[in-house]
Design an enzyme around this catalytic site. Structure first.
Site, PDB file in Angstrom:
ATOM      1  CE1 TYR A   1      -4.146   1.830   0.405  1.00 55.01           C
ATOM      2  CE2 TYR A   1      -3.022   3.004   2.171  1.00 55.01           C
ATOM      3  CZ  TYR A   1      -4.090   2.880   1.304  1.00 55.01           C
ATOM      4  OH  TYR A   1      -5.118   3.815   1.329  1.00 55.01           O
TER       5      TYR A   1
ATOM      6  CE  LYS B   1      -3.785   4.424  -1.883  1.00 54.13           C
ATOM      7  NZ  LYS B   1      -4.873   4.810  -2.787  1.00 54.13           N
TER       8      LYS B   1
ATOM      9  CB  THR C   1     -14.542   6.095   4.051  1.00 56.72           C
ATOM     10  OG1 THR C   1     -13.353   5.299   4.080  1.00 56.72           O
ATOM     11  CG2 THR C   1     -14.180   7.543   3.787  1.00 56.72           C
TER      12      THR C   1
HETATM   13  N1  LIG Z   1     -10.539   6.351   4.145  1.00 54.53           N
HETATM   14  C1  LIG Z   1      -9.312   6.651   4.497  1.00 54.53           C
HETATM   15  O1  LIG Z   1      -8.971   6.845   5.675  1.00 54.53           O
HETATM   16  C2  LIG Z   1      -8.261   6.816   3.434  1.00 54.53           C
HETATM   17  C3  LIG Z   1      -7.025   7.320   3.783  1.00 54.53           C
HETATM   18  C4  LIG Z   1      -6.074   7.517   2.805  1.00 54.53           C
HETATM   19  C5  LIG Z   1      -6.362   7.205   1.495  1.00 54.53           C
HETATM   20  N2  LIG Z   1      -7.566   6.689   1.162  1.00 54.53           N
HETATM   21  C6  LIG Z   1      -7.812   6.414  -0.248  1.00 54.53           C
HETATM   22  O2  LIG Z   1      -8.981   7.095  -0.657  1.00 54.53           O
HETATM   23  C7  LIG Z   1      -9.578   6.404  -1.766  1.00 54.53           C
HETATM   24  C8  LIG Z   1     -11.067   6.252  -1.550  1.00 54.53           C
HETATM   25  O3  LIG Z   1     -11.276   5.628  -0.351  1.00 54.53           O
HETATM   26  P1  LIG Z   1     -12.677   5.615   0.399  1.00 54.53           P
HETATM   27  O4  LIG Z   1     -12.312   5.600   1.822  1.00 54.53           O
HETATM   28  O5  LIG Z   1     -13.611   6.631  -0.167  1.00 54.53           O
HETATM   29  O6  LIG Z   1     -13.108   4.141   0.003  1.00 54.53           O
HETATM   30  P2  LIG Z   1     -14.486   3.425  -0.247  1.00 54.53           P
HETATM   31  O7  LIG Z   1     -14.299   2.015   0.215  1.00 54.53           O
HETATM   32  O8  LIG Z   1     -15.646   4.215   0.268  1.00 54.53           O
HETATM   33  O9  LIG Z   1     -14.553   3.431  -1.871  1.00 54.53           O
HETATM   34  C9  LIG Z   1     -13.745   2.651  -2.693  1.00 54.53           C
HETATM   35  C10 LIG Z   1     -14.610   2.125  -3.832  1.00 54.53           C
HETATM   36  O10 LIG Z   1     -13.749   1.434  -4.760  1.00 54.53           O
HETATM   37  C11 LIG Z   1     -14.476   0.314  -5.266  1.00 54.53           C
HETATM   38  N3  LIG Z   1     -13.568  -0.695  -5.812  1.00 54.53           N
HETATM   39  C12 LIG Z   1     -12.781  -1.563  -5.132  1.00 54.53           C
HETATM   40  N4  LIG Z   1     -12.141  -2.371  -6.003  1.00 54.53           N
HETATM   41  C13 LIG Z   1     -12.499  -1.979  -7.249  1.00 54.53           C
HETATM   42  C14 LIG Z   1     -12.165  -2.426  -8.552  1.00 54.53           C
HETATM   43  N5  LIG Z   1     -11.322  -3.451  -8.772  1.00 54.53           N
HETATM   44  N6  LIG Z   1     -12.726  -1.808  -9.611  1.00 54.53           N
HETATM   45  C15 LIG Z   1     -13.603  -0.787  -9.432  1.00 54.53           C
HETATM   46  N7  LIG Z   1     -13.970  -0.326  -8.220  1.00 54.53           N
HETATM   47  C16 LIG Z   1     -13.416  -0.918  -7.138  1.00 54.53           C
HETATM   48  C17 LIG Z   1     -15.231  -0.196  -4.047  1.00 54.53           C
HETATM   49  O11 LIG Z   1     -16.314  -1.046  -4.430  1.00 54.53           O
HETATM   50  C18 LIG Z   1     -15.668   1.118  -3.387  1.00 54.53           C
HETATM   51  O12 LIG Z   1     -16.949   1.532  -3.840  1.00 54.53           O
HETATM   52  C19 LIG Z   1      -8.782   5.112  -1.917  1.00 54.53           C
HETATM   53  O13 LIG Z   1      -7.801   5.342  -2.902  1.00 54.53           O
HETATM   54  C20 LIG Z   1      -8.094   4.961  -0.575  1.00 54.53           C
HETATM   55  O14 LIG Z   1      -6.900   4.205  -0.682  1.00 54.53           O
HETATM   56  C21 LIG Z   1      -8.534   6.471   2.099  1.00 54.53           C
END
Ligand SMILES: NC(=O)c1ccc[n+]([C@@H]2O[C@H](COP(=O)([O-])OP(=O)(O)OC[C@H]3O[C@@H](n4cnc5c(N)ncnc54)[C@H](O)[C@@H]3O)[C@@H](O)[C@H]2O)c1
Length: 283
Positions: free
Chosen positions: A176, A180, A211
Site C-alpha cells: 500500500y 500510493k 469511510t
Molecule cells: N478512508 C481513508 O482513511 C483513506 C485514507 C487515505 C487514502 N484513502 C484512499 O482514498 C480512496 C477512496 O477511499 P474511500 O475511503 O472513499 O473508500 P471506499 O471504500 O468508500 O470506496 C472505494 C470504492 O472502490 C471500489 N472498488 C474496489 N475495487 C475496485 C475495482 N477493482 N474496480 C472498481 N472499483 C473498485 C469499491 O467497491 C468502493 O466503492 C482510496 O484510494 C483509498 O486508498 C482512504
C-alpha cells in the site's frame, strides 16, 4: 420525465463510487452528466440512487479497475456521453482488505491504466484527480532510481520492476505504501501526456478519513490508529467532505496552473512523523 433540457453537458467520471469520490461528485456535478463506475453493483446502485434523488443526471457502469480492457470500455462509454472534463479515481483496496498482489494490481497498476485510458479521452481544459494516501509519504525503501523507474516505465512492464518484486514487497502494508507513493510518481509522467491535451492531473493524499474503508482498517488487528490520531497536529480524523472541498478546488479553473503534483491532507500526521513526535511501523 425530463428534468434537464440542456444538451452537450460536460461529463464527470468517478471510478470507485465510494465515500470520498461521491463527496467530490456532489460538489462539482450539478448541471453536468455523471458517469459512475465500480466493481460492486450494490455500491453502484446505492450511489446512483443517492445522486438521482438529489437531482443529478447519472449513469452507471460495472468496471474492474484492475483490468485494462474494462477501464478502456469505461473511458469509451464516458466519451460517448459527451466531453469528458473531470475524472476522479478512488477505486482502491487498503492493507486490511487485500493481499499485496491485489493491492499492487489495483492501487498501482489499475491507477496507471486509468491514467493511460482517461488521458486519451479527457477534453481540452479538463482535469483529473487520483486519490492516493498519506502513506505515500511514509518511510519506504524506494531509491531515487526506483522512483524514476516508477515515473517512466511503460504501464504493462510496471509490475516487473525489481522494487515491486515479492522479495521487496513482503506484506500488504508495504504494498500500500509503495503503491500510493507510485501514484505520486505516476501522476508526474501523466501530467506530461495529459498536458498535450491541455488537461491537468493531480493527486490528493488523505490522512485518516472516516469511510467504510477506514472502518475496515480500524477493525484490523494490531493497527495503531488511536496513537496516530492522538499524535497528529489536529488530533482528529477527517471527513470525506473536507477532502471533497480540496478536490473541487484542484478540479476547478482556479487550479489551472496546478498539475503533476500532490496535496497532502492529513491533519498533520506526516508532520508528527517527520518531526519525531510519532514512530511509524508499517505492517
Ligand atoms: N478512508 C481513508 O482513511 C483513506 C485514507 C487515505 C487514502 N484513502 C484512499 O482514498 C480512496 C477512496 O477511499 P474511500 O475511503 O472513499 O473508500 P471506499 O471504500 O468508500 O470506496 C472505494 C470504492 O472502490 C471500489 N472498488 C474496489 N475495487 C475496485 C475495482 N477493482 N474496480 C472498481 N472499483 C473498485 C469499491 O467497491 C468502493 O466503492 C482510496 O484510494 C483509498 O486508498 C482512504
Amino acid at each position: 420525465m425530463n428534468f434537464d433540457f440542456n444538451e452537450k453537458k460536460p461529463v464527470v467520471v468517478l471510478l470507485g463510487a465510494g465515500s470520498m469520490g461521491m463527496a467530490i461528485v456532489r460538489r462539482i456535478a450539478g448541471g453536468k452528466k455523471v458517469l459512475l463506475g465500480d466493481i460492486s453493483e450494490q455500491n453502484l446502485e446505492k450511489a446512483e440512487n443517492d445522486l438521482k434523488y438529489s437531482g443529478y443526471d447519472v449513469e452507471t457502469c460495472v468496471v474492474d479497475a484492475m483490468n485494462r480492457e474494462s477501464i478502456q470500455a469505461f473511458a469509451q462509454k464516458a466519451a460517448a456521453l459527451g466531453n469528458v472534463m473531470y475524472f476522479i479515481d478512488t477505486a482502491e483496496a487498503s492493507p486490511s482488505q487485500a493481499s499485496p498482489e491485489h493491492i499492487l494490481k489495483l492501487d498501482l497498476l489499475g491507477t496507471a491504466y486509468a491514467l493511460d485510458e482517461f488521458g486519451k479521452v479527457i477534453g481540452e481544459g479538463g482535469a483529473g484527480l487520483i486519490i492516493s494516501s498519506m502513506t505515500g509519504y511514509m518511510p519506504n525503501d524506494l531509491t531515487k532510481e526506483d522512483e524514476l523507474a516508477l515515473v517512466n516505465t511503460p504501464t504493462e512492464s510496471l509490475l516487473s520492476l525489481p522494487c515491486l518484486s515479492s522479495e521487496r514487497i513482503k506484506n500488504s502494508g508495504t504494498a500500500y505504501v509503495v503503491s500510493k507513493r507510485a501514484n505520486h510518481m505516476r501522476v508526474q509522467s501523466a501530467a506530461m501526456t495529459w498536458g498535450k491535451r491541455k488537461a491537468r492531473i493531480n493527486t490528493i493524499s488523505p490522512g485518516i478519513v472516516v469511510t467504510p474503508l477506514a472502518y475496515d482498517e480500524f477493525n484490523s488487528e494490531g493497527n495503531s490508529y488511536q496513537q496516530m490520531i492522538e499524535a497528529s497536529a489536529r488530533q482528529r480524523v477527517g471527513t470525506s467532505d473536507e477532502i471533497a472541498a480540496a478536490g473541487a478546488f484542484l478540479l476547478s479553473d482556479d487550479a489551472a496552473f496546478i498539475t503533476g503534483t500532490d496535496l497532502l491532507i492529513d491533519g498533520g500526521m506526516i508532520a508528527a512523523i517527520n518531526s519525531g513526535k510519532m514512530k511509524m511501523n508499517i505492517r
